[in-house]
Scaffold this motif. Structure first.
Motif, PDB file in Angstrom:
ATOM      1  N   GLY A 135       0.795  -1.226   0.000  1.00  0.00           N
ATOM      2  CA  GLY A 135       0.000   0.000   0.000  1.00  0.00           C
ATOM      3  C   GLY A 135       0.825   1.272   0.000  1.00  0.00           C
ATOM      4  O   GLY A 135       2.041   1.240   0.072  1.00  0.00           O
ATOM      5  N   VAL A 136       0.131   2.373  -0.083  1.00  0.00           N
ATOM      6  CA  VAL A 136       0.784   3.677  -0.040  1.00  0.00           C
ATOM      7  C   VAL A 136       0.531   4.325   1.315  1.00  0.00           C
ATOM      8  O   VAL A 136      -0.438   3.998   2.003  1.00  0.00           O
ATOM      9  CB  VAL A 136       0.310   4.613  -1.184  1.00  0.00           C
ATOM     10  CG1 VAL A 136       0.726   4.072  -2.533  1.00  0.00           C
ATOM     11  CG2 VAL A 136      -1.170   4.842  -1.121  1.00  0.00           C
ATOM     12  N   HIS A 137       1.417   5.211   1.669  1.00  0.00           N
ATOM     13  CA  HIS A 137       1.309   5.943   2.932  1.00  0.00           C
ATOM     14  C   HIS A 137       1.237   7.428   2.644  1.00  0.00           C
ATOM     15  O   HIS A 137       1.881   7.914   1.718  1.00  0.00           O
ATOM     16  CB  HIS A 137       2.528   5.674   3.824  1.00  0.00           C
ATOM     17  CG  HIS A 137       2.641   4.267   4.268  1.00  0.00           C
ATOM     18  ND1 HIS A 137       2.007   3.798   5.391  1.00  0.00           N
ATOM     19  CD2 HIS A 137       3.309   3.215   3.737  1.00  0.00           C
ATOM     20  CE1 HIS A 137       2.293   2.514   5.540  1.00  0.00           C
ATOM     21  NE2 HIS A 137       3.073   2.136   4.546  1.00  0.00           N
ATOM     22  N   GLN A 138       0.484   8.128   3.449  1.00  0.00           N
ATOM     23  CA  GLN A 138       0.453   9.579   3.342  1.00  0.00           C
ATOM     24  C   GLN A 138       1.643  10.127   4.126  1.00  0.00           C
ATOM     25  O   GLN A 138       1.843   9.779   5.285  1.00  0.00           O
ATOM     26  CB  GLN A 138      -0.853  10.147   3.884  1.00  0.00           C
ATOM     27  CG  GLN A 138      -1.010  11.622   3.564  1.00  0.00           C
ATOM     28  CD  GLN A 138      -2.359  12.143   3.989  1.00  0.00           C
ATOM     29  OE1 GLN A 138      -2.709  12.069   5.148  1.00  0.00           O
ATOM     30  NE2 GLN A 138      -3.106  12.656   3.019  1.00  0.00           N
ATOM     31  N   ILE A 139       2.427  10.956   3.458  1.00  0.00           N
ATOM     32  CA  ILE A 139       3.626  11.536   4.053  1.00  0.00           C
ATOM     33  C   ILE A 139       3.400  13.038   4.173  1.00  0.00           C
ATOM     34  O   ILE A 139       2.965  13.692   3.219  1.00  0.00           O
ATOM     35  CB  ILE A 139       4.878  11.317   3.162  1.00  0.00           C
ATOM     36  CG1 ILE A 139       4.991   9.874   2.705  1.00  0.00           C
ATOM     37  CG2 ILE A 139       6.130  11.819   3.852  1.00  0.00           C
ATOM     38  CD1 ILE A 139       5.394   8.895   3.732  1.00  0.00           C
ATOM     39  N   ARG A 140       3.715  13.573   5.341  1.00  0.00           N
ATOM     40  CA  ARG A 140       3.606  15.018   5.580  1.00  0.00           C
ATOM     41  C   ARG A 140       4.994  15.518   5.973  1.00  0.00           C
ATOM     42  O   ARG A 140       5.552  15.084   6.985  1.00  0.00           O
ATOM     43  CB  ARG A 140       2.603  15.290   6.693  1.00  0.00           C
ATOM     44  CG  ARG A 140       2.421  16.755   6.986  1.00  0.00           C
ATOM     45  CD  ARG A 140       1.482  16.948   8.204  1.00  0.00           C
ATOM     46  NE  ARG A 140       1.047  18.320   8.274  1.00  0.00           N
ATOM     47  CZ  ARG A 140      -0.078  18.786   7.751  1.00  0.00           C
ATOM     48  NH1 ARG A 140      -0.900  17.970   7.114  1.00  0.00           N
ATOM     49  NH2 ARG A 140      -0.393  20.050   7.856  1.00  0.00           N
ATOM     50  N   LEU A 141       5.535  16.399   5.149  1.00  0.00           N
ATOM     51  CA  LEU A 141       6.864  16.969   5.382  1.00  0.00           C
ATOM     52  C   LEU A 141       6.793  18.482   5.296  1.00  0.00           C
ATOM     53  O   LEU A 141       5.961  19.030   4.568  1.00  0.00           O
ATOM     54  CB  LEU A 141       7.854  16.528   4.299  1.00  0.00           C
ATOM     55  CG  LEU A 141       8.099  15.066   4.057  1.00  0.00           C
ATOM     56  CD1 LEU A 141       8.949  14.903   2.810  1.00  0.00           C
ATOM     57  CD2 LEU A 141       8.794  14.454   5.237  1.00  0.00           C
ATOM     58  N   THR A 142       7.698  19.128   5.986  1.00  0.00           N
ATOM     59  CA  THR A 142       7.883  20.559   5.782  1.00  0.00           C
ATOM     60  C   THR A 142       9.228  20.709   5.094  1.00  0.00           C
ATOM     61  O   THR A 142      10.266  20.343   5.650  1.00  0.00           O
ATOM     62  CB  THR A 142       7.856  21.327   7.121  1.00  0.00           C
ATOM     63  OG1 THR A 142       6.607  21.067   7.760  1.00  0.00           O
ATOM     64  CG2 THR A 142       8.004  22.820   6.889  1.00  0.00           C
ATOM     65  N   ILE A 143       9.180  21.211   3.876  1.00  0.00           N
ATOM     66  CA  ILE A 143      10.401  21.391   3.093  1.00  0.00           C
ATOM     67  C   ILE A 143      10.554  22.871   2.786  1.00  0.00           C
ATOM     68  O   ILE A 143       9.663  23.486   2.188  1.00  0.00           O
ATOM     69  CB  ILE A 143      10.375  20.581   1.783  1.00  0.00           C
ATOM     70  CG1 ILE A 143      10.129  19.095   2.081  1.00  0.00           C
ATOM     71  CG2 ILE A 143      11.687  20.769   1.018  1.00  0.00           C
ATOM     72  CD1 ILE A 143      10.015  18.222   0.846  1.00  0.00           C
ATOM     73  N   ASN A 144      11.662  23.436   3.233  1.00  0.00           N
ATOM     74  CA  ASN A 144      11.952  24.859   3.028  1.00  0.00           C
ATOM     75  C   ASN A 144      10.806  25.738   3.529  1.00  0.00           C
ATOM     76  O   ASN A 144      10.455  26.739   2.924  1.00  0.00           O
ATOM     77  CB  ASN A 144      12.259  25.156   1.556  1.00  0.00           C
ATOM     78  CG  ASN A 144      13.376  24.292   1.019  1.00  0.00           C
ATOM     79  OD1 ASN A 144      14.323  23.972   1.734  1.00  0.00           O
ATOM     80  ND2 ASN A 144      13.276  23.892  -0.228  1.00  0.00           N
ATOM     81  N   GLY A 145      10.187  25.313   4.633  1.00  0.00           N
ATOM     82  CA  GLY A 145       9.121  26.086   5.255  1.00  0.00           C
ATOM     83  C   GLY A 145       7.730  25.847   4.691  1.00  0.00           C
ATOM     84  O   GLY A 145       6.759  26.390   5.186  1.00  0.00           O
ATOM     85  N   LYS A 146       7.626  25.019   3.651  1.00  0.00           N
ATOM     86  CA  LYS A 146       6.330  24.738   3.039  1.00  0.00           C
ATOM     87  C   LYS A 146       5.922  23.297   3.350  1.00  0.00           C
ATOM     88  O   LYS A 146       6.738  22.382   3.251  1.00  0.00           O
ATOM     89  CB  LYS A 146       6.414  24.932   1.517  1.00  0.00           C
ATOM     90  CG  LYS A 146       5.109  24.688   0.798  1.00  0.00           C
ATOM     91  CD  LYS A 146       5.253  24.888  -0.711  1.00  0.00           C
ATOM     92  CE  LYS A 146       3.945  24.530  -1.402  1.00  0.00           C
ATOM     93  NZ  LYS A 146       4.089  24.479  -2.850  1.00  0.00           N
ATOM     94  N   THR A 147       4.662  23.106   3.720  1.00  0.00           N
ATOM     95  CA  THR A 147       4.172  21.771   4.044  1.00  0.00           C
ATOM     96  C   THR A 147       3.729  21.046   2.776  1.00  0.00           C
ATOM     97  O   THR A 147       3.016  21.600   1.942  1.00  0.00           O
ATOM     98  CB  THR A 147       2.995  21.850   5.035  1.00  0.00           C
ATOM     99  OG1 THR A 147       3.455  22.508   6.215  1.00  0.00           O
ATOM    100  CG2 THR A 147       2.479  20.471   5.397  1.00  0.00           C
ATOM    101  N   PHE A 148       4.172  19.804   2.669  1.00  0.00           N
ATOM    102  CA  PHE A 148       3.784  18.925   1.565  1.00  0.00           C
ATOM    103  C   PHE A 148       3.104  17.711   2.162  1.00  0.00           C
ATOM    104  O   PHE A 148       3.618  17.101   3.103  1.00  0.00           O
ATOM    105  CB  PHE A 148       5.015  18.457   0.776  1.00  0.00           C
ATOM    106  CG  PHE A 148       5.685  19.531  -0.020  1.00  0.00           C
ATOM    107  CD1 PHE A 148       5.385  19.706  -1.363  1.00  0.00           C
ATOM    108  CD2 PHE A 148       6.622  20.367   0.569  1.00  0.00           C
ATOM    109  CE1 PHE A 148       6.006  20.700  -2.106  1.00  0.00           C
ATOM    110  CE2 PHE A 148       7.257  21.353  -0.165  1.00  0.00           C
ATOM    111  CZ  PHE A 148       6.941  21.523  -1.502  1.00  0.00           C
ATOM    112  N   VAL A 149       1.947  17.351   1.631  1.00  0.00           N
ATOM    113  CA  VAL A 149       1.252  16.123   2.021  1.00  0.00           C
ATOM    114  C   VAL A 149       1.060  15.335   0.732  1.00  0.00           C
ATOM    115  O   VAL A 149       0.308  15.748  -0.151  1.00  0.00           O
ATOM    116  CB  VAL A 149      -0.101  16.422   2.706  1.00  0.00           C
ATOM    117  CG1 VAL A 149      -0.792  15.124   3.086  1.00  0.00           C
ATOM    118  CG2 VAL A 149       0.103  17.315   3.922  1.00  0.00           C
TER     119      VAL A 149
END
Length: 164
Positions: free
Chosen positions: A2-16
């Motif tokens: 399966g796939v997982h939802q990943i939440r990162l903050t990269i260079n101050g911007k949140t990516f989900v």
């Protein structure tokens, strides 16, 4: 799997974004987040081109899975300059001819930024040891070493001026 939802903050911007468990952080940054400044070279952690800062420490993003970085703060080379202004290190790479093809440059900039933040007055030998983890096929490292040394010297002068 399966796939997982990943939440990162990269260079101050949140990516989900979604990712498979086996997706490397380097690929996630490039493919899912569209930040292509992080280069992928050897995919074995040897060349250093994929180096990013994760929670304040330089890491080889080809050796880390995206799921391992879930919830973390990441800085890529795109996050170094602010408001279109190069950092002193980037400016010195430009002035001292510390890059040619530019493939290794993002990783070296990220490792050096992390290194100088933790060791602001390294010797030439210490800089060379830090650079030993990066492969550059163009410059012979002279310009890279000069750029880093100039940054160290400029930082010393700034400290002296501000401390006067």
């Amino acid at each position: 799997m399966g796939v997982h939802q990943i939440r990162l903050t990269i260079n101050g911007k949140t990516f989900v974004e979604e990712a498979e468990p086996r997706m490397l952080l380097s690929d996630f940054i490039r493919e899912n987040c569209g930040l292509t400044g992080t280069h992928v070279g050897c995919e074995h952690g040897v060349c250093g081109a994929c180096t990013v800062i994760v929670n304040g420490s330089a890491v080889r993003s080809c050796l880390m899975f995206a799921v391992q970085a879930d919830g973390e703060e990441i800085q890529t080379v795109e996050g170094l300059s602010q408001n279109g202004e190069l950092t002193p290190l980037q400016q010195n790479f430009k002035e001292c001819h510390g890059l040619q093809c530019g493939f290794c440059t993002p990783g070296i900039l990220m490792s050096t930024s992390d290194y100088l933040a933790k060791n602001p007055e390294p010797s030439k030998k210490e800089i060379k040891e830090m650079l030993s983890g990066h492969l550059c096929r163009c410059t012979g490292y002279d310009g890279i070493l000069k750029a880093i040394q100039k940054t160290v010297e400029d930082n010393k002068e700034t400290i002296l001026i501000e401390g006067s």
